[in-house]
Design an enzyme around this catalytic site. Sequence first.
Site, PDB file in Angstrom:
ATOM      1  N   LYS A  30       0.868  -1.182   0.000  1.00 32.57           N
ATOM      2  CA  LYS A  30       0.000   0.000   0.000  1.00 32.57           C
ATOM      3  C   LYS A  30       0.897   1.222   0.000  1.00 32.57           C
ATOM      4  O   LYS A  30       2.057   1.149   0.442  1.00 32.57           O
ATOM      5  CB  LYS A  30      -0.892   0.008   1.253  1.00 32.57           C
ATOM      6  CG  LYS A  30      -2.135   0.843   1.103  1.00 32.57           C
ATOM      7  CD  LYS A  30      -3.232   0.144   0.318  1.00 32.57           C
ATOM      8  CE  LYS A  30      -4.377   1.049   0.006  1.00 32.57           C
ATOM      9  NZ  LYS A  30      -5.514   0.352  -0.609  1.00 32.57           N
TER      10      LYS A  30
ATOM     11  N   ASP B 226      -6.871   4.315  -4.789  1.00 33.12           N
ATOM     12  CA  ASP B 226      -7.577   4.148  -3.504  1.00 33.12           C
ATOM     13  C   ASP B 226      -8.235   5.507  -3.251  1.00 33.12           C
ATOM     14  O   ASP B 226      -8.437   6.284  -4.197  1.00 33.12           O
ATOM     15  CB  ASP B 226      -6.591   3.759  -2.388  1.00 33.12           C
ATOM     16  CG  ASP B 226      -7.300   3.335  -1.101  1.00 33.12           C
ATOM     17  OD1 ASP B 226      -7.887   2.246  -1.068  1.00 33.12           O
ATOM     18  OD2 ASP B 226      -7.286   4.099  -0.113  1.00 33.12           O
TER      19      ASP B 226
HETATM   20  P1  NDP Z   1     -13.038   7.606  -2.995  1.00 35.12           P
HETATM   21  O1  NDP Z   1     -12.000   8.615  -2.741  1.00 35.12           O
HETATM   22  O2  NDP Z   1     -13.547   7.432  -4.388  1.00 35.12           O
HETATM   23  O3  NDP Z   1     -14.307   7.872  -2.056  1.00 35.12           O
HETATM   24  C1  NDP Z   1     -14.198   7.889  -0.674  1.00 35.12           C
HETATM   25  C2  NDP Z   1     -15.536   8.307  -0.086  1.00 35.12           C
HETATM   26  O4  NDP Z   1     -15.451   8.222   1.327  1.00 35.12           O
HETATM   27  C3  NDP Z   1     -15.925   9.725  -0.405  1.00 35.12           C
HETATM   28  O5  NDP Z   1     -17.332   9.795  -0.463  1.00 35.12           O
HETATM   29  C4  NDP Z   1     -15.380  10.519   0.788  1.00 35.12           C
HETATM   30  O6  NDP Z   1     -16.093  11.730   1.031  1.00 35.12           O
HETATM   31  C5  NDP Z   1     -15.593   9.515   1.919  1.00 35.12           C
HETATM   32  N1  NDP Z   1     -14.550   9.665   2.945  1.00 35.12           N
HETATM   33  C6  NDP Z   1     -13.214   9.541   2.782  1.00 35.12           C
HETATM   34  N2  NDP Z   1     -12.570   9.735   3.942  1.00 35.12           N
HETATM   35  C7  NDP Z   1     -13.531  10.006   4.840  1.00 35.12           C
HETATM   36  C8  NDP Z   1     -13.507  10.299   6.222  1.00 35.12           C
HETATM   37  N3  NDP Z   1     -12.351  10.348   6.910  1.00 35.12           N
HETATM   38  N4  NDP Z   1     -14.711  10.515   6.834  1.00 35.12           N
HETATM   39  C9  NDP Z   1     -15.866  10.440   6.150  1.00 35.12           C
HETATM   40  N5  NDP Z   1     -15.948  10.162   4.833  1.00 35.12           N
HETATM   41  C10 NDP Z   1     -14.805   9.955   4.204  1.00 35.12           C
HETATM   42  O7  NDP Z   1     -12.468   6.225  -2.425  1.00 35.12           O
HETATM   43  P2  NDP Z   1     -12.897   4.744  -2.787  1.00 35.12           P
HETATM   44  O8  NDP Z   1     -14.362   4.661  -3.005  1.00 35.12           O
HETATM   45  O9  NDP Z   1     -11.990   4.246  -3.830  1.00 35.12           O
HETATM   46  O10 NDP Z   1     -12.487   3.982  -1.441  1.00 35.12           O
HETATM   47  C11 NDP Z   1     -13.386   3.859  -0.342  1.00 35.12           C
HETATM   48  C12 NDP Z   1     -12.916   2.760   0.581  1.00 35.12           C
HETATM   49  O11 NDP Z   1     -12.833   1.520  -0.149  1.00 35.12           O
HETATM   50  C13 NDP Z   1     -11.526   2.956   1.203  1.00 35.12           C
HETATM   51  O12 NDP Z   1     -11.513   2.351   2.470  1.00 35.12           O
HETATM   52  C14 NDP Z   1     -10.631   2.159   0.268  1.00 35.12           C
HETATM   53  O13 NDP Z   1      -9.433   1.759   0.912  1.00 35.12           O
HETATM   54  C15 NDP Z   1     -11.530   0.969  -0.020  1.00 35.12           C
HETATM   55  N6  NDP Z   1     -11.205   0.218  -1.234  1.00 35.12           N
HETATM   56  C16 NDP Z   1     -11.193   0.828  -2.449  1.00 35.12           C
HETATM   57  C17 NDP Z   1     -10.916   0.087  -3.580  1.00 35.12           C
HETATM   58  C18 NDP Z   1     -11.025   0.669  -4.952  1.00 35.12           C
HETATM   59  O14 NDP Z   1     -10.974  -0.099  -5.911  1.00 35.12           O
HETATM   60  N7  NDP Z   1     -11.199   1.976  -5.110  1.00 35.12           N
HETATM   61  C19 NDP Z   1     -10.539  -1.343  -3.493  1.00 35.12           C
HETATM   62  C20 NDP Z   1     -10.682  -1.905  -2.165  1.00 35.12           C
HETATM   63  C21 NDP Z   1     -10.958  -1.121  -1.085  1.00 35.12           C
HETATM   64  P3  NDP Z   1     -15.736  13.096   0.219  1.00 35.12           P
HETATM   65  O15 NDP Z   1     -16.379  12.943  -1.119  1.00 35.12           O
HETATM   66  O16 NDP Z   1     -16.325  14.184   1.046  1.00 35.12           O
HETATM   67  O17 NDP Z   1     -14.249  13.133   0.145  1.00 35.12           O
END
Ligand code: NDP
Length: 451
Positions: free
Chosen positions: A126, A166
């Site tokens: 990571k 991510d």
């Molecule tokens: P994105 O950046 O596309 O979206 C993240 C979302 O979560 C946004 O809506 C964001 O809000 C919200 N968010 C982020 N940090 C916080 C926080 N501290 N408090 C509240 N809301 C928060 O990320 P992904 O969708 O790609 O990833 C989401 C999760 O899935 C993570 O845990 C990631 O590690 C996991 N993941 C992702 C993969 C992928 O293929 N993308 C694969 C496997 C796991 P805002 O819009 O306001 O920023």
Amino acid sequence: MKNYKDEIKKLKNLNCAEDDVFFQAMEEVLLSIEPLISSDKKYEKYAILERLTCPDRVIKFQVTWLNDKNEVKVNTGYRVQFNNALGPYKGGLRFHPTVNEGILKFLGFEQILKNSLTGLPIGGAKGGSDFNPKGKSDFEVMKFCSAFMTELHKYIGPRIDVPAGDIGVGGREIGFLFGEYKKITSTYEGVLTGKPFVFGGSLMRPEATGYGVIYFTETMLATEQKEDLKGKICTVSGAGNVALHAIEKLFHLGAIPVTCTDSKGTIYDPRGVDIALLKELKLERRASLEEYTKTHESATYIPTSEYPEGGHAVWAIECYAAFPCATQNELTELDAKTLIKNGVIAVAEGANMPSTTEAINAFLKAKICFAPAKAANAGGVAVSEFEMSQNAAMQKWTFEKVDEKLKQTMQQICKRVSLTAKDYGVEGNYVDGANIAGFKKVADAMIAEGI
Ligand code: NDP
């Protein structure tokens, strides 16, 4: 092993800072695998626990870039190369102000077991930076990505370490990172996954994690409850890549996803979330969810400041299945108890470790069908590996082919996890099933490869 609890404490002291999320992830796994460790002395003989809880290396570097006002900005970059017993290091890059070494060690550690569960030849890693892409212009993001890759390129390669996206790293950032790698190394190779389709990305990579979570849940519900998702009310947190596509797949299966969230608040739309509007807000305009209610009067917006103390508004909404898809520790014990009280049947983690340890224990105690992240969200990395295969063979697979392979992979993971839980006397406990199955494969490969 003399005293397993002492052993965990020793590993904590060796590898973790106080109150570290890495320790939270590590302790969960170590407690799950105790029956395996105590039934076979080879794991102790080869010091597998010590070796698996310490990254192969942590690379930390300075990233210096110029913003649009020509001011010098400095961030910290990281790559945690955790374990490559099963294949090249593989795992995403996160750009978010909260990024630090402990968070990346937790994510890298989880990634080892997740990648192992896919059955594909990929190790665990990571990386990322405390850089915040929010509010930055495209040129600023490009300049940051170039500076980040100036250092990172020394440590990665298609057979060495293949980063992906991510939080905060999507197609735009991967494109800029890839462009810089190509320029520095004069090679055109599959060194990153999650690339835009126009130059080497796989069809369905953006959808893979969210769709995969729902495929996993379908299989889990069919196995454990003989039920499906059709017509069921579902709640989803997040409004990013994972959440959007989980919502989309829920609609495909006839379910009714009624929520989404971002870092500022929650949308509750009892008629079902308007996915087209959500994509416009989050993918095209990078806007706040608050705007959703401007055109949808039936929906309610709950700002973060109005959340219950110690909980999250989204988990107070009654549902059949809940999908935390935003970030780590976003679902607390209070939230778990509220969901259970409201009759939730299934919880599947789209984000990495979104439920606290106490929340998971509450779900397991209440016999809720609980799908842990390392199994349920493995679809993203599985399709990343399909992207590596397509790049290596200079081929492009169709959407249907990738989707079918993703579905099969998620079904196989679910079956493996369920059977492992049964074999170890904890039938229905997918946390233990996933940890034991994921660990065993990596540990056996490490032993076979010698020290
Ligand atoms: P994105 O950046 O596309 O979206 C993240 C979302 O979560 C946004 O809506 C964001 O809000 C919200 N968010 C982020 N940090 C916080 C926080 N501290 N408090 C509240 N809301 C928060 O990320 P992904 O969708 O790609 O990833 C989401 C999760 O899935 C993570 O845990 C990631 O590690 C996991 N993941 C992702 C993969 C992928 O293929 N993308 C694969 C496997 C796991 P805002 O819009 O306001 O920023």
